[in-house]
Design a protein around this motif. Structure first.
Motif, PDB file in Angstrom:
ATOM      1  N   ARG A  37      40.862  38.714  42.414  1.00  0.00           N
ATOM      2  CA  ARG A  37      40.925  40.132  42.046  1.00  0.00           C
ATOM      3  C   ARG A  37      40.613  40.269  40.541  1.00  0.00           C
ATOM      4  O   ARG A  37      41.132  39.499  39.722  1.00  0.00           O
ATOM      5  N   MET A  38      39.768  41.245  40.179  1.00  0.00           N
ATOM      6  CA  MET A  38      39.292  41.337  38.794  1.00  0.00           C
ATOM      7  C   MET A  38      40.302  42.006  37.847  1.00  0.00           C
ATOM      8  O   MET A  38      40.330  41.714  36.665  1.00  0.00           O
ATOM      9  N   ASP A  39      41.067  42.961  38.402  1.00  0.00           N
ATOM     10  CA  ASP A  39      41.999  43.662  37.506  1.00  0.00           C
ATOM     11  C   ASP A  39      43.431  43.206  37.764  1.00  0.00           C
ATOM     12  O   ASP A  39      43.725  42.578  38.784  1.00  0.00           O
ATOM     13  N   ARG A  49      40.331  34.655  32.461  1.00  0.00           N
ATOM     14  CA  ARG A  49      40.033  35.721  33.418  1.00  0.00           C
ATOM     15  C   ARG A  49      39.553  36.999  32.714  1.00  0.00           C
ATOM     16  O   ARG A  49      38.923  37.854  33.331  1.00  0.00           O
ATOM     17  N   LYS A  89      35.520  38.022  32.465  1.00  0.00           N
ATOM     18  CA  LYS A  89      34.965  38.958  33.461  1.00  0.00           C
ATOM     19  C   LYS A  89      36.157  39.650  34.106  1.00  0.00           C
ATOM     20  O   LYS A  89      36.847  39.029  34.910  1.00  0.00           O
ATOM     21  N   GLY A  90      36.425  40.866  33.726  1.00  0.00           N
ATOM     22  CA  GLY A  90      37.569  41.570  34.306  1.00  0.00           C
ATOM     23  C   GLY A  90      38.772  41.535  33.378  1.00  0.00           C
ATOM     24  O   GLY A  90      38.630  41.304  32.174  1.00  0.00           O
ATOM     25  N   GLU A  91      39.971  41.741  33.952  1.00  0.00           N
ATOM     26  CA  GLU A  91      41.180  41.796  33.120  1.00  0.00           C
ATOM     27  C   GLU A  91      41.872  40.438  33.096  1.00  0.00           C
ATOM     28  O   GLU A  91      41.796  39.678  34.073  1.00  0.00           O
TER      29      GLU A  91
END
Ligand code: FAD
Length: 462
Positions: free
Chosen positions: A5-7, A105, A108-110
């Motif tokens: 998951r990105m966020d 992380r 790319k993303g949070e």
């Protein structure tokens, strides 16, 4: 397999419209499921860059791996092996500039929500009913005095107590906790959490003497005469700075420290307390750091219709934590950026009626690389307000340095101390804001721990 998951898992929060009228905590904390899901976002990088961003080197990937497994008890042990105040740090540390800024992380993303996970683990532990009670270790017979009960003093006292020292903390206020109790508001850091941390220290044998102002009630030299063999000064930086514009003596002008102390420590917002505070309708807060955000949000909660932050630089330069700015905006705090006070205006009875501002443009970068505000000639305007809260910084109080002979201080009034917290006086150590000027909880805590280590070495070799 890591959760890609990105966020971050979102933090449940009180609705802004509801919370801006109460003093309950804004962020509600992760559930065990959300914490485990978030922990699985950690890639467990072998070189742990996040750890290098933490001033007390919390073993971050190790504790997060335990959260992912649902082994919260071991996660707590790992965190507390280096951090004595995890429930506090999980709430107020500027993680976005420290551990989380280095999280892979975040490329790319949070980043992984390290602060939220730390808070989750600490709260889980605090709510546990089967905790083994703490008992004081056997005394080694040496007595140490700690001045100030903020994060620096608490961390120093805790580490020394665990080593068997008989520690007494002298605190000027009637309650221990430093800025954690008098400055940071209840809705960001519930005071029960600080009280629980202090109770743990008491269980380890630390003695707290409140209403004891070192430099007035007794001096550093008298502490030695009373049999203390070492002294740690963690007296913070509680002396407010003012703008010195005309009108600063009018009724309705507060330093942020006084305003926050009345509300947080002396509970002026509660009907059952006698502390006086006027409930203003239109409030200007000068400054844009965490202290300014706290003062503005407190003013709103006390019932102000409008609260405006006045800041001489632009949005990119706002010094407060991003989260605090977002929370303030969501609660309806207005921002007048690129404005600086020229004067505070009052009526014939000496009460504030407005603040005259002068617009600013950003010029060349200063020595810290921040673009310098330059007044725009002829751009003065008046914002109608009935109170002005000044939150433009604080410095160390001169009381201890002026009553302790041969204590060398820095140009900015901080106590001079080496990397081990040793001062110019034998047996006197110092750390936290008293040395550095206003900084952060975690840096103060780190300095307290360093001071404890140096005191231990000093007394063992004496
Ligand atoms: C409103 C506000 C919000 C903040 N928000 C954040 C945040 O979100 N995140 C963050 O990391 N940092 C924040 N900070 C900064 C952080 O709280 C401080 O850097 C930190 O508390 C410093 O710790 P300390 O132990 O050095 O001093 P303090 O916390 O200031 O404690 C010093 C203690 O010493 C006592 N004392 C002073 N003089 C004497 C004396 N002569 N005799 C006896 N006792 C004395 C004081 O009463 C006080 O209790 C904030 C600060 C304020 C004011």
């Amino acid at each position: 397999m890591a959760n890609m998951r990105m966020d971050k898992n979102p933090m449940p929060e009180q609705d802004p419209m509801i919370r801006s009228a109460n003093f309950d905590e804004v962020a509600l904390g992760y559930s065990p499921e959300a914490a485990m899901d978030e922990a699985r976002r950690c890639l467990n990088c072998p070189n742990s860059p996040c750890r290098g961003g933490c001033p007390v080197s919390v073993r971050i990937p190790e504790f997060i791996a335990k959260v992912a497994e649902g082994d919260f008890a071991t996660a707590y042990e790992i965190i507390t092996s280096t951090n004595a105040l995890p429930a506090v740090c999980g709430r107020v540390c500027p993680q976005e500039k420290q551990c989380e800024a280095r999280c892979v992380r975040a490329i790319k993303g949070e980043s992984v929500a390290i602060g939220r996970l730390e808070r989750f683990v600490a709260d889980w532990h605090m709510a546990r009913e089967d905790k083994a009670p703490l008992t004081p270790p056997a005394s080694n017979g040496h007595r140490v005095a700690v001045i100030g009960s903020g994060p620096a003093g608490l961390a120093c006292a805790g580490d020394l107590a665990k080593l068997g020292y008989e520690v007494t903390v002298f605190e000027a206020f009637h309650k221990a906790g430093g800025v954690l109790v008098y400055g940071i508001p209840q809705f960001r850091l519930p005071k029960e959490i600080v009280a629980a941390e202090i109770a743990q220290l008491e269980a380890l044998g630390v003695r707290f003497i409140t209403n004891a102002i070192v430099g007035k009630s007794l001096t550093v030299d008298e502490l030695f005469e009373d049999g203390f063999e070492a002294v740690f000064i963690g007296s913070g930086a509680g002396l407010p700075q003012f703008t010195h514009v005309p009108g600063e003596n009018l009724l309705g002008v507060y330093s942020a420290n006084e305003f926050l102390t009345r509300v947080n420590l002396m509970k002026a917002y509660r009907e059952d307390y006698d502390t006086p505070i006027k409930r203003f309708k239109r409030v200007a807060v000068v400054g844009a750091g965490n202290v300014a955000m706290d003062a503005a949000r407190v003013a709103k909660r006390l019932g102000a219709d409008s609260v405006t932050i006045i800041y001489r630089r632009g949005r990119d330069e706002l010094p407060a934590r991003k989260e605090e700015v977002e929370h303030a905006e969501a609660e309806g705090i207005a921002f007048e950026l690129l404005n600086n006070p020229a004067a505070i205006l009052g009526d014939e009875e000496g009460r504030v009626t407005g603040i005259e501002l002068i617009r600013q443009a950003l010029g060349e970068p200063d020595e810290k690389g921040r673009r310098r505000p330059v007044p725009v000639e002829g751009s003065n305007w008046v914002l109608d307000v009935d109170a002005v809260i000044v939150a433009i910084g604080t410095s160390p109080n001169p009381l201890i340095r002026s009553t302790t002979p041969n204590l060398v201080v820095t140009k900015k009034g901080g106590i001079e101390a080496d990397e081990g917290g040793r001062t110019s006086r034998e047996g006197v150590f110092a750390g936290g804001d008293a040395v550095t000027g206003a900084a952060t909880v975690i840096l103060a805590m780190g300095a307290g721990k360093t001071g404890a280590k140096s005191i231990d070495e000093y007394l063992k070799n004496k």
